[in-house]
Design a protein around this motif. Sequence first.
Motif, PDB file in Angstrom:
ATOM      1  N   THR A  24     -52.919 -57.466  13.262  1.00  0.00           N
ATOM      2  CA  THR A  24     -53.991 -58.458  13.290  1.00  0.00           C
ATOM      3  C   THR A  24     -53.423 -59.859  13.404  1.00  0.00           C
ATOM      4  N   LEU A  25     -53.709 -60.499  14.506  1.00  0.00           N
ATOM      5  CA  LEU A  25     -53.270 -61.883  14.664  1.00  0.00           C
ATOM      6  C   LEU A  25     -54.070 -62.793  13.749  1.00  0.00           C
ATOM      7  N   SER A  26     -53.383 -63.753  13.155  1.00  0.00           N
ATOM      8  CA  SER A  26     -54.076 -64.706  12.305  1.00  0.00           C
ATOM      9  C   SER A  26     -55.078 -65.515  13.117  1.00  0.00           C
ATOM     10  N   THR A  29     -54.488 -71.469  13.484  1.00  0.00           N
ATOM     11  CA  THR A  29     -53.548 -71.958  14.477  1.00  0.00           C
ATOM     12  C   THR A  29     -52.259 -72.380  13.779  1.00  0.00           C
ATOM     13  N   TYR A  30     -51.247 -72.702  14.577  1.00  0.00           N
ATOM     14  CA  TYR A  30     -49.967 -73.118  14.015  1.00  0.00           C
ATOM     15  C   TYR A  30     -50.121 -74.358  13.122  1.00  0.00           C
ATOM     16  N   LEU A  61     -42.859 -65.891  18.624  1.00  0.00           N
ATOM     17  CA  LEU A  61     -43.832 -65.081  17.884  1.00  0.00           C
ATOM     18  C   LEU A  61     -45.254 -65.487  18.229  1.00  0.00           C
ATOM     19  N   LYS A  62     -46.063 -64.505  18.575  1.00  0.00           N
ATOM     20  CA  LYS A  62     -47.434 -64.799  19.004  1.00  0.00           C
ATOM     21  C   LYS A  62     -48.380 -65.034  17.826  1.00  0.00           C
ATOM     22  N   ASP A  63     -47.985 -64.567  16.644  1.00  0.00           N
ATOM     23  CA  ASP A  63     -48.840 -64.719  15.464  1.00  0.00           C
ATOM     24  C   ASP A  63     -48.395 -65.934  14.661  1.00  0.00           C
ATOM     25  N   PRO A  64     -49.239 -66.946  14.502  1.00  0.00           N
ATOM     26  CA  PRO A  64     -48.825 -68.161  13.792  1.00  0.00           C
ATOM     27  C   PRO A  64     -48.458 -67.928  12.330  1.00  0.00           C
ATOM     28  N   LEU A 473     -42.994 -56.281  21.224  1.00  0.00           N
ATOM     29  CA  LEU A 473     -43.825 -55.925  20.083  1.00  0.00           C
ATOM     30  C   LEU A 473     -44.463 -57.139  19.415  1.00  0.00           C
ATOM     31  N   LEU A 474     -43.688 -58.209  19.256  1.00  0.00           N
ATOM     32  CA  LEU A 474     -44.165 -59.383  18.520  1.00  0.00           C
ATOM     33  C   LEU A 474     -44.376 -60.597  19.413  1.00  0.00           C
ATOM     34  N   THR A 475     -44.002 -60.497  20.679  1.00  0.00           N
ATOM     35  CA  THR A 475     -44.079 -61.666  21.557  1.00  0.00           C
ATOM     36  C   THR A 475     -45.136 -61.508  22.619  1.00  0.00           C
TER      37      THR A 475
END
Length: 475
Positions: A24-26, A29-30, A61-64, A473-475
Amino acid sequence: MNRRIFAKQTALGTMGLALTPQFTLSQKTYKDFISKRPPKKERLFTSKAVEEVIKKVKKQLKDPELAWLFENCFPNTLDTTVFYKEENGRPLTHIITGDINAMWLRDSTCQVWPYIPYTKKDKKLKKIVAGLINWQADCVLVDPYANAFKKDISEKTHWINDITDMKDELHERKWEINSLLFVIRLAYEYWKVTGDTQVFDDNWEKAMVLIYDTLKEQQRFESPGPYSFMRESVSANEVVANNGYGRPTRKIGMIHATHRQDDACVFPLYVPDNLMAVVELKHLAEMFENIRNNKKHARLCLEMADQVDKAVKDYAIINHRVFGEMYAFEVDGYGSHILLEESTVPNLMSLPYIGACSIDDPVYQNTRKWLLSDWNPKFVRGKRDEGIGSTHYAEPPKMIWPLSTISRALTANNEDEILFCIEQLKRSNAGTGFIHESYLPDHPEDFTRPWFSWVNTYFGEMILILLEKHPKLLT
């Protein structure tokens, strides 16, 4: 119900829990995640190379929230636990665990481990690691049976009244085999990465010979050796049987210990430490041979490694009625064993991480299935969270230790299982920006140790390894 059918259903049920939640992406935002690092002027040490890694990884990393955790956790050892000095030009580094103002030989190696690749680019960082190698060697020469040391002998320790040979330099004196093994591990990796041999002087060689002598002594072929430990306590985890020497054993070539990961052994032959000893004795032999031209001790280390390896294969692999051939946790050499798990490293889960076996090894895979099942008394499952706890705290409640979740992620072949572990680790920070020693399943706000540097750095190491092994996986 047939036991084998039940085991399959249990294993599939566990994996089903791992496969169901998606990463689950947050939703933030950053900009919503403010750094929890100390202000620059308050940081104990700053590495230019490590700062460059943090910037690079945050962009990948795509997830902030995950990027925020990496930014806070990866440099935590350098930011908050490093005390460096030089004496007559000799670097010395003392590294505390965090909220405990003492240095564990095991923890300190693990705390700096993921920085070693960057010592080639950063001379100051290289000095920090070299200084730790020096300080660890000095600690071994003070007492090879101690696990934790003070920064200054004037400091007070809560364990001064333990019934063992306490010295002024010691914070605690629990005999754990891996304390010495991590000293070897750090030196070997530093040598392989940097090629530098200056730190491996006469003092270091003397400490390494003492490590060999101590491990040999604790094979106990001739006697129990000079070490014993007793403590006035109402906790069974603190009590070493047989007047502080441990329960009787058959002398099979495995190395004895009174403790593993701060707790008293049930049986003195702790399997993960002995498997790690096979790896590190070979490393020490290589260093004796190539750095110090000490062919005698190189040969002796290889002989002991073979003895321990054979004994583990003969006495520590058991045939479980459900899972088949798997590793026991502790054995006595007479045929008795216990099946348990500890959450720190080394443990059964982390065996591939320490180089003791491959991830695909059938015995390890059977062990891993047992670890992640209800047959493991330390396996904890909540509504959302599952993981492995520790013998270190009394029950109830059963707590999950993120150290073990990280080891699980690093030894998983399935990317959904890896993402499940990462999702749990994200939740476990409970908004603090750091990973903790342990937490209550489904209630991460109920945690122990807000400042535990090892697990923070291990989390950062995990992110770096996953970015390399599973780049998409994470990018």
